[in-house]
Write an enzyme that holds these catalytic residues in place. Structure first.
Site, PDB file in Angstrom:
ATOM      1  N   LYS A 125      19.891 -51.551  38.406  1.00  7.65           N
ATOM      2  CA  LYS A 125      18.876 -51.814  37.370  1.00  7.65           C
ATOM      3  C   LYS A 125      18.597 -50.537  36.563  1.00  7.65           C
ATOM      4  O   LYS A 125      18.613 -50.550  35.340  1.00  7.65           O
ATOM      5  CB  LYS A 125      17.582 -52.352  38.017  1.00  7.65           C
ATOM      6  CG  LYS A 125      17.820 -53.669  38.768  1.00  7.65           C
ATOM      7  CD  LYS A 125      16.567 -54.232  39.389  1.00  7.65           C
ATOM      8  CE  LYS A 125      16.049 -53.447  40.561  1.00  7.65           C
ATOM      9  NZ  LYS A 125      16.970 -53.403  41.727  1.00  7.65           N
ATOM     10  N   ARG A 154      24.619 -48.456  45.752  1.00  5.99           N
ATOM     11  CA  ARG A 154      23.924 -47.267  46.270  1.00  5.99           C
ATOM     12  C   ARG A 154      24.299 -47.021  47.732  1.00  5.99           C
ATOM     13  O   ARG A 154      24.468 -45.879  48.160  1.00  5.99           O
ATOM     14  CB  ARG A 154      22.405 -47.411  46.142  1.00  5.99           C
ATOM     15  CG  ARG A 154      21.704 -46.129  46.632  1.00  5.99           C
ATOM     16  CD  ARG A 154      20.210 -46.190  46.525  1.00  5.99           C
ATOM     17  NE  ARG A 154      19.820 -46.307  45.138  1.00  5.99           N
ATOM     18  CZ  ARG A 154      18.732 -46.954  44.749  1.00  5.99           C
ATOM     19  NH1 ARG A 154      17.956 -47.554  45.618  1.00  5.99           N
ATOM     20  NH2 ARG A 154      18.440 -47.020  43.464  1.00  5.99           N
TER      21      ARG A 154
HETATM   22  P1  ADP Z   1      18.472 -49.957  41.215  1.00  2.00           P
HETATM   23  O1  ADP Z   1      17.775 -49.378  40.015  1.00  2.00           O
HETATM   24  O2  ADP Z   1      18.838 -51.398  41.044  1.00  2.00           O
HETATM   25  O3  ADP Z   1      17.729 -49.716  42.494  1.00  2.00           O
HETATM   26  P2  ADP Z   1      20.471 -47.946  40.622  1.00  2.00           P
HETATM   27  O4  ADP Z   1      20.711 -48.253  39.188  1.00  2.00           O
HETATM   28  O5  ADP Z   1      19.627 -46.743  40.917  1.00  2.00           O
HETATM   29  O6  ADP Z   1      19.879 -49.217  41.380  1.00  2.00           O
HETATM   30  O7  ADP Z   1      21.922 -47.818  41.308  1.00  2.00           O
HETATM   31  C1  ADP Z   1      22.147 -47.013  42.452  1.00  2.00           C
HETATM   32  C2  ADP Z   1      23.433 -46.265  42.328  1.00  2.00           C
HETATM   33  O8  ADP Z   1      24.519 -47.190  42.429  1.00  2.00           O
HETATM   34  C3  ADP Z   1      23.643 -45.546  40.992  1.00  2.00           C
HETATM   35  O9  ADP Z   1      23.246 -44.205  41.083  1.00  2.00           O
HETATM   36  C4  ADP Z   1      25.114 -45.651  40.722  1.00  2.00           C
HETATM   37  O10 ADP Z   1      25.785 -44.518  41.231  1.00  2.00           O
HETATM   38  C5  ADP Z   1      25.546 -46.860  41.508  1.00  2.00           C
HETATM   39  N1  ADP Z   1      25.792 -48.040  40.670  1.00  2.00           N
HETATM   40  C6  ADP Z   1      24.914 -49.044  40.430  1.00  2.00           C
HETATM   41  N2  ADP Z   1      25.484 -49.998  39.671  1.00  2.00           N
HETATM   42  C7  ADP Z   1      26.743 -49.584  39.422  1.00  2.00           C
HETATM   43  C8  ADP Z   1      27.848 -50.150  38.684  1.00  2.00           C
HETATM   44  N3  ADP Z   1      27.756 -51.357  38.106  1.00  2.00           N
HETATM   45  N4  ADP Z   1      29.008 -49.456  38.632  1.00  2.00           N
HETATM   46  C9  ADP Z   1      29.111 -48.279  39.247  1.00  2.00           C
HETATM   47  N5  ADP Z   1      28.121 -47.688  39.970  1.00  2.00           N
HETATM   48  C10 ADP Z   1      26.948 -48.331  40.057  1.00  2.00           C
END
Ligand code: ADP
Length: 370
Positions: A88, A241
């Site tokens: 997200k 993550r």
């Molecule tokens: P959320 O906000 O949903 O908790 P994040 O956006 O912080 O999750 O994602 C966590 C980590 O996962 C990011 O730092 C990134 O390295 C990895 N990540 C998330 N989505 C993707 C994607 N579609 N492709 C590659 N890496 C991703």
């Protein structure tokens, strides 16, 4: 690169923070605690083309971006929902980089009062993005305060009190609110309806996670065999993550115990040391299933009772533990509570009770009057 500002730090949720500390040394599964981890930031995709998986979401966002650029207008307000660690925040960052606009990050839990959100609203540049994480935690008064912001780009400020009170409308620049939530069901419908795009992020397929692991191994300058990347992908609970965190642990293990290269044997040994099993379940997942089966006789039971027995916060149970167990069908949710499935018994190596617990789903009365 456009500026990124953190206007209010994520206010830690005391209960969840405690749960994370209790799990210290294991896996980072929850929302990033502030300050952000610099290695995680290095692994985060910066551009839409770097996003792996979530193809349908990425394609719709590409359309929204192209339209916003052609019209010279801000992006529509976007709501992302899905379990922690699925991307997200990453999507919000990608949109800000693609548009080259300012991004401000805040969290619903940090915006206690209307005045907490005012500095951003009045300083917001045309076309900029305000990212509100955990938007379901916005207090109702703040939520209502931002309705006119989202609709008409104005705020209604009340000056004075009682009979002398007057409301002034303050016009704002046009900007975009991106909300993220792990609990879209907790959002009020007026707030939900003010988002023009709703994007639900699903758990990732192992193929996508294997690609993420391979790309990130290169960023971390570590050699990993395709088989080992696949092994890690299958044990990452469908979550990028977690895949990143497993990769970083296995890399350290490979450096400490071998020549730094990751093959299947190294990956298996490293994960076994963290008690991550062949399905990617960690100690906390197994404890959840064990509590449900042994203490609550397989259920049905409520999340609150499980949380109290496990001394975890109910938010940790609902947001971090259960979604993947539900997706894997180790647990089912019924109107009367959570039920362990036959797969859960098998996974823990326990005999499956004669009456298939899944049948209770169809006929809950059978449990009361067998
Ligand atoms: P959320 O906000 O949903 O908790 P994040 O956006 O912080 O999750 O994602 C966590 C980590 O996962 C990011 O730092 C990134 O390295 C990895 N990540 C998330 N989505 C993707 C994607 N579609 N492709 C590659 N890496 C991703």
């Amino acid at each position: 690169m456009a500026r990124e500002v953190k206007i209010t730090g994520k206010k830690p949720d005391d209960d969840r923070e405690r749960d994370r500390e209790a799990r210290a040394g294991a896996d980072a599964r929850a929302d990033d605690p502030a300050p952000p981890d610099p290695v995680e930031e290095k692994l985060r995709p910066q551009r839409l083309a770097e996003i792996i998986g979530q193809r349908a979401v990425a394609e719709r966002l590409a359309i929204a971006l192209a339209a916003a650029k052609k019209r010279g207008e801000p992006l529509p307000h976007i709501l992302f929902d899905g379990p922690p660690g699925l991307g997200k925040t990453t999507f919000a960052g990608v949109l800000h980089n693609e548009l080259g606009v300012e991004l401000s990050l805040t969290s619903g839990a940090s915006l206690d009062k209307k005045m907490d959100v005012m500095p951003y609203l009045t300083n917001a540049a045309e076309g900029s993005i305000l990212f509100i994480d955990e938007i379901h935690r916005l207090p109702r008064a703040v939520e209502e305060f931002i309705y006119p912001v989202m609709e008409d780009f104005r705020v209604d400020v009340v000056l004075g009190e009682g009979m002398a009170a007057r409301t002034i409308n303050l016009p704002l620049k046009k900007f975009t609110i991106i909300g993220a939530t792990t609990r879209s069901g907790m959002l009020s419908s007026p707030l939900r309806e003010r988002f023009h795009m709703h994007e639900h992020l699903e758990f990732y397929e192992p193929e996508d996670l294997a690609r993420i692991i391979t790309v990130n191994a290169a960023k971390l300058r570590v050699e990993i065999s395709p088989e080992a990347a696949w092994e890690l992908a299958g044990r990452s609970r469908g979550t990028p993550r977690i895949a990143n965190s497993r990769l970083r642990w296995v890399r350290d293990y490979a450096i400490a115990r071998a020549d730094g290269r990751i093959d299947v044997a190294i990956a298996e040994d490293a994960l076994a040391m963290q008690e991550i099993d062949s399905e990617g379940m960690d100690k906390q997942d197994r404890r959840y299933l064990d509590t449900l089966i042994r203490v609550f006789k397989g259920g049905p039971t409520g999340a609150e009772a499980l949380a109290a027995t496990m001394t975890l916060s109910v938010d940790t149970i609902r947001d971090e533990v259960e979604p993947y167990l539900l997706r894997r069908e180790f647990v089912v949710r019924t109107p009367r509570g959570r039920l362990a499935t036959a797969s859960a018994y098998r996974h823990l190596g326990l005999p499956v009770p004669e009456r298939d617990p899944e049948e209770d789903l169809l006929d809950p009365q059978r449990r009361l009057f067998p």
